[in-house]
Design a protein around this motif. Sequence first.
Motif, PDB file in Angstrom:
ATOM      1  N   GLU A  69       0.853  -1.182   0.000  1.00 21.41           N
ATOM      2  CA  GLU A  69       0.000   0.000   0.000  1.00 21.41           C
ATOM      3  C   GLU A  69       0.891   1.236   0.000  1.00 21.41           C
ATOM      4  O   GLU A  69       2.006   1.206   0.554  1.00 21.41           O
ATOM      5  N   PRO A  70       0.449   2.325  -0.602  1.00 18.91           N
ATOM      6  CA  PRO A  70       1.281   3.541  -0.638  1.00 18.91           C
ATOM      7  C   PRO A  70       1.753   3.994   0.743  1.00 18.91           C
ATOM      8  O   PRO A  70       2.877   4.469   0.888  1.00 18.91           O
ATOM      9  N   GLY A  71       0.937   3.805   1.773  1.00 26.15           N
ATOM     10  CA  GLY A  71       1.311   4.215   3.124  1.00 26.15           C
ATOM     11  C   GLY A  71       2.529   3.489   3.663  1.00 26.15           C
ATOM     12  O   GLY A  71       3.228   3.997   4.543  1.00 26.15           O
ATOM     13  N   PHE A  72       2.813   2.294   3.138  1.00 21.29           N
ATOM     14  CA  PHE A  72       3.993   1.562   3.578  1.00 21.29           C
ATOM     15  C   PHE A  72       5.271   2.326   3.257  1.00 21.29           C
ATOM     16  O   PHE A  72       6.254   2.247   3.990  1.00 21.29           O
ATOM     17  N   LEU A  73       5.260   3.089   2.176  1.00 23.73           N
ATOM     18  CA  LEU A  73       6.460   3.834   1.774  1.00 23.73           C
ATOM     19  C   LEU A  73       6.899   4.827   2.845  1.00 23.73           C
ATOM     20  O   LEU A  73       8.076   5.182   2.918  1.00 23.73           O
ATOM     21  N   ASP A  74       5.970   5.266   3.713  1.00 22.04           N
ATOM     22  CA  ASP A  74       6.332   6.160   4.814  1.00 22.04           C
ATOM     23  C   ASP A  74       7.241   5.485   5.829  1.00 22.04           C
ATOM     24  O   ASP A  74       7.914   6.150   6.607  1.00 22.04           O
ATOM     25  N   ARG A  75       7.277   4.162   5.816  1.00 22.92           N
ATOM     26  CA  ARG A  75       8.145   3.416   6.738  1.00 22.92           C
ATOM     27  C   ARG A  75       9.594   3.387   6.261  1.00 22.92           C
ATOM     28  O   ARG A  75      10.481   2.993   6.989  1.00 22.92           O
TER      29      ARG A  75
END
Length: 134
Positions: A69-75
């Motif tokens: 998911e795109p939000g994973f890239l924040d990790r």
Amino acid sequence: TYGDGLCDVDINALVAFHRQNGRQVTVTAVHPDARFGELQLDREGQVVRFAEKPQLDQGWINGGFFVMEPGFLDRIDGDDAILEKAPLEQAALDGELVSFRHNGFWRCMDTKRDHDSLEAMWQAGNPPWRGEEH
């Protein structure tokens, strides 16, 4: 995918599985072929099972095919971050990493020996990573 392996994973099934589970990341889990013969020993050292280069029946490994998911890239903290370290380790701890178990063909190409083996499969005319429709 990392791009250094060949697999006949059904990408549509992988994506559907990812959507069904609602986690940030899905990793494809595979059973690699062992590079060495496997011995099962009893307590006294007697060999109770011998298998030459079996496919491992335990010990799933990262097959290198992901849906994220795109939000994973924040990790991922910058260009020097190692995906398999903090980002994926923390996603697992947070319950945001799920595995799609693939029992089909998977092979890495890390060495010349791997290359030669895969090239021989290609030259034979029906490489297993292409699926049956080819």
